[in-house]
Design a protein around this motif. Structure first.
Motif, PDB file in Angstrom:
ATOM      1  N   ASP A 188       0.795  -1.231   0.000  1.00 49.97           N
ATOM      2  CA  ASP A 188       0.000   0.000   0.000  1.00 49.97           C
ATOM      3  C   ASP A 188       0.829   1.285   0.000  1.00 49.97           C
ATOM      4  OD1 ASP A 188      -2.556  -1.245  -0.042  1.00 49.97           O
ATOM      5  OD2 ASP A 188      -2.312  -1.752   2.070  1.00 49.97           O
ATOM      6  N   VAL A 189       2.116   1.175  -0.303  1.00 47.37           N
ATOM      7  CA  VAL A 189       2.883   2.407  -0.490  1.00 47.37           C
ATOM      8  C   VAL A 189       2.880   2.738  -1.980  1.00 47.37           C
ATOM      9  CG1 VAL A 189       4.357   1.987   1.515  1.00 47.37           C
ATOM     10  CG2 VAL A 189       5.136   1.212  -0.707  1.00 47.37           C
ATOM     11  N   THR A 207       0.432   4.944  -1.279  1.00 44.97           N
ATOM     12  CA  THR A 207      -0.919   5.485  -1.075  1.00 44.97           C
ATOM     13  C   THR A 207      -1.299   5.597   0.400  1.00 44.97           C
ATOM     14  OG1 THR A 207      -1.821   3.252  -1.363  1.00 44.97           O
ATOM     15  CG2 THR A 207      -1.731   4.662  -3.314  1.00 44.97           C
ATOM     16  N   LYS A 208      -0.827   4.701   1.241  1.00 42.92           N
ATOM     17  CA  LYS A 208      -1.186   4.741   2.661  1.00 42.92           C
ATOM     18  C   LYS A 208      -0.077   5.403   3.463  1.00 42.92           C
ATOM     19  CE  LYS A 208      -4.616   1.109   3.346  1.00 42.92           C
ATOM     20  NZ  LYS A 208      -4.974  -0.088   4.142  1.00 42.92           N
ATOM     21  N   ARG A 209      -0.434   6.454   4.151  1.00 46.07           N
ATOM     22  CA  ARG A 209       0.547   7.238   4.895  1.00 46.07           C
ATOM     23  C   ARG A 209       1.197   6.409   6.004  1.00 46.07           C
ATOM     24  NH1 ARG A 209      -1.619  12.361   8.102  1.00 46.07           N
ATOM     25  NH2 ARG A 209      -2.451  10.641   9.362  1.00 46.07           N
ATOM     26  N   GLU A 210       0.385   5.580   6.689  1.00 43.47           N
ATOM     27  CA  GLU A 210       0.928   4.810   7.799  1.00 43.47           C
ATOM     28  C   GLU A 210       2.004   3.841   7.325  1.00 43.47           C
ATOM     29  OE1 GLU A 210      -2.212   5.015   6.970  1.00 43.47           O
ATOM     30  OE2 GLU A 210      -3.344   5.863   8.641  1.00 43.47           O
ATOM     31  N   ASP A 211       1.738   3.137   6.210  1.00 39.33           N
ATOM     32  CA  ASP A 211       2.724   2.192   5.700  1.00 39.33           C
ATOM     33  C   ASP A 211       3.976   2.905   5.206  1.00 39.33           C
ATOM     34  OD1 ASP A 211       1.081   0.123   6.326  1.00 39.33           O
ATOM     35  OD2 ASP A 211       0.458  -0.332   4.290  1.00 39.33           O
ATOM     36  N   CYS A 212       3.788   4.060   4.611  1.00 39.98           N
ATOM     37  CA  CYS A 212       4.949   4.844   4.173  1.00 39.98           C
ATOM     38  C   CYS A 212       5.833   5.212   5.356  1.00 39.98           C
ATOM     39  CB  CYS A 212       4.485   6.113   3.457  1.00 39.98           C
ATOM     40  SG  CYS A 212       3.753   5.823   1.837  1.00 39.98           S
TER      41      CYS A 212
END
Length: 597
Positions: A522-523, A525-530
């Protein structure tokens, strides 16, 4: 129920010499609304060598705790608010699975009426408050000693030394209670000796008894062997064997993959039964029929589970004896499919049906192939090319994975040496090592297989998982240092899915960590995973570790990882794992090199 855990001995008769040691393993439960008193008593008993305690201050929780963790002995205060000791004692003695627990009543009352009431309710002994430490130790030892011998007489078969039907049914009741509570499974195996009556009639009852004793020893020994333990992960199966009656033995398998485990164990038991028995100078050959029933698939009560197990045993006899059968046709078929797969795996090792595929690893700075991960495939003669998903689990449970792993690491290093000799480049090869390979007796053979390839070990990276480092950390460090001394680098595979502790990254001699694809999907697109991936890369670099990201599937993921300084990337965006010839062509095309060999 513990029954003083007396069955931890190889034979109950051993408790004559070892009883004083075994008593110290008793589970002691104290129920008292004075926590300081319980602490004092526990401290004293610990000095006496006792080590297993359950202390309950809130008497309203007493019955729940008793049912969940039944002790070997209960020290019970009588005067407590809300629920007093009399009420607890009454419930304990009326509960079918708790009523045999000895109860020593603790009371400050000296009147005869209180003691008489406690005796009427089933108290085993009394201790007056304030408690005299020496008297407590004496009363406790005497009560536990009596319980141990009572348990031996009540719960063990005098002929074979195995637990008897009463003990087995007691354990089965508890196993079902826990299975219901935790939504788990329980399997019961029933083993019947084929044509035992004929042997008994021919050689006589005394010879029949000798045969049953030898069978009991053989069955107990069979489930101690490491190959069974590797299947099931259980090292105490021998405790769950019982002689029910005559020529019938049963094994209880609570929790875990009960159906699957029982299939492996049934195979083992059928095998050991085929060896010759020598009875009074006569060579006797016997086989067995085994029936298996599983909760909750086949039955939901103790009686129905035992009935269905017996039915499955009869079915096994009708199928020609010397076999096992599940009560459930579906489970039976699945278990046999897995055992067939295990048999085919053994053949595959002998016939060298495995092949290695190679997934390119790309250096983010040069955009060229710097190495590859070696991944095993099975070229099945009928089913075609199989990925590890279809066979690794069975290989691990059957103890075959070390042999497969040794072949893979040798083949991968050998092939890389060929490519290096041909001028394909100084490619680095990564090979995953299983937990079974990581133990001392297998890691030396694994390294020997790699060294025999002729490749310089500086080009080898061994990937291990986080879970392999937990537990005995000093042993893990010694194993890793031994590997590093021989030249290979060490990488943590699937980082982020386990403990992911900074402390072990500092302690263990690592060179690289590999971010699990679950964080890459999910990178960006997902801030947490980034944020997680960015933090992992920064942390690794601060510890001078190289970072590999796997599972790259699109250009956005690639751009993000390049932007945060990830060192190496792999995934389907570049290439799926390839056979050796296709991998070679991929490297030549991407790195624009020429083969000089």
């Amino acid at each position: 129920m513990n029954n003083l855990n007396i069955d931890k001995f190889d034979k109950p008769s051993a408790c004559v010499d070892n009883l004083h040691i075994q008593l110290k393993n008793a589970v002691i439960m104290m129920i008292d609304d004075e926590p300081i008193l319980m602490e004092i008593l526990q401290s004293f008993l610990e000095d006496e060598g006792y080590q297993n305690f359950i202390n309950i201050e809130d008497s309203t929780l007493a019955m729940e705790k008793l049912k969940l963790n039944p002790p070997d002995i209960l020290l019970l205060d009588l005067k407590m608010p809300i629920v007093n000791g009399f009420e607890i004692l009454r419930e304990v003695r009326s509960h079918e699975l708790l009523k045999r627990i000895p109860v020593i009543v603790l009371t400050s009352a000296s009147d005869a009426a209180t003691k008489l009431k406690a005796l009427e309710l089933g108290a085993t002994d009394f201790l007056a408050k304030p408690i005299d430490a020496s008297e407590l130790a004496l009363r406790l030892r005497n009560t536990l000693t009596v319980k141990a011998y009572q348990d031996q007489l009540a719960f063990y078969d005098s002929l074979t030394g195995l637990p008897n039907r009463a003990r087995f049914m007691d354990r089965l009741d508890w196993a079902l209670m826990n299975a219901i509570r935790y939504k788990d499974s329980v399997a019961v195996m029933n083993l019947s000796v084929d044509r035992f009556k004929e042997i008994n009639d021919t050689l006589g009852p005394k010879s029949g008894d000798l045969l049953l004793q030898q069978i009991a020893d053989r069955l107990s020994g069979a489930v101690r062997f490491t190959d069974v333990i590797s299947h099931t992960g259980r090292d105490d199966l021998w405790l769950n064997i019982a002689r029910l009656s005559g020529d019938e033995f049963s094994i209880l398998l609570p929790g875990g993959a009960a159906a699957e485990d029982s299939a492996y164990i049934a195979e083992r038991l059928l095998g050991v039964m085929k060896g010759v028995f020598v009875i009074n100078g006569h060579d006797v050959f016997v086989t067995a029929s085994i029936g298996i029933a599983v909760y909750p698939d086949d039955a939901e009560t103790t009686d129905s589970l035992m009935k269905n197990t017996s039915a499955a045993t009869e079915f096994a006899k009708h199928k020609g004896r010397d076999n096992y059968q599940f009560y459930s046709k579906d489970i039976n078929n699945k278990a046999k499919e897995r055992l067939q797969m295990e048999s085919e795996l053994r053949r595959a090792i002998d016939l060298q049906e495995f092949v290695v595929h190679y997934q390119p690893k790309i250096n983010t700075k040069t955009n060229q192939v710097m190495g590859m991960e070696a991944l095993v495939r099975w070229q099945h003669p009928e089913k075609g090319l199989l990925s590890p998903f279809h066979f690794i689990d069975i290989a691990e449970k059957s103890g075959l994975i070390p042999g497969i792993g040794e072949w893979v690491i040798h083949e991968a290093c050998r092939q890389n040496k060929v490519w290096q000799d041909q001028g394909l480049g100084d490619l680095k090869i990564s090979v995953n090592v299983s937990p079974q390979q990581f133990i001392a007796k297998h890691i030396d053979r694994t390294m020997a297989a790699a060294l025999s390839s002729g490749m310089d070990m500086k080009y080898l990276t061994i990937e291990i998982t986080e879970g392999m480092l937990m537990g005995d950390e000093e042993r893990a460090i010694d194993v890793m240092k031994g590997i590093r001394k021989q030249g290979p680098k060490l990488s943590i595979d699937d980082f982020g899915t386990g403990y992911s502790s900074l402390s072990y990254l500092k302690r263990f001699p690592l060179n690289e960590l590999k971010i699990d694809r679950a964080f890459i999907i999910d990178v960006p697109t997902k801030r947490e995973d980034c944020a997680i991936v960015r933090a992992i890369v920064a942390m690794a670099h601060s510890l001078e570790l190289s970072v590999v990201a796997e599972g790259i599937e699109n250009s956005e993921q690639l751009a993000f990882l390049e932007g945060i300084g990830c060192d190496v990337i792999q995934g389907f965006y570049f290439s799926k794992p390839l056979p050796a010839d296709e991998f070679e062509q991929y490297v030549l095309a991407r790195n624009k090199t020429r083969c000089v060999g």
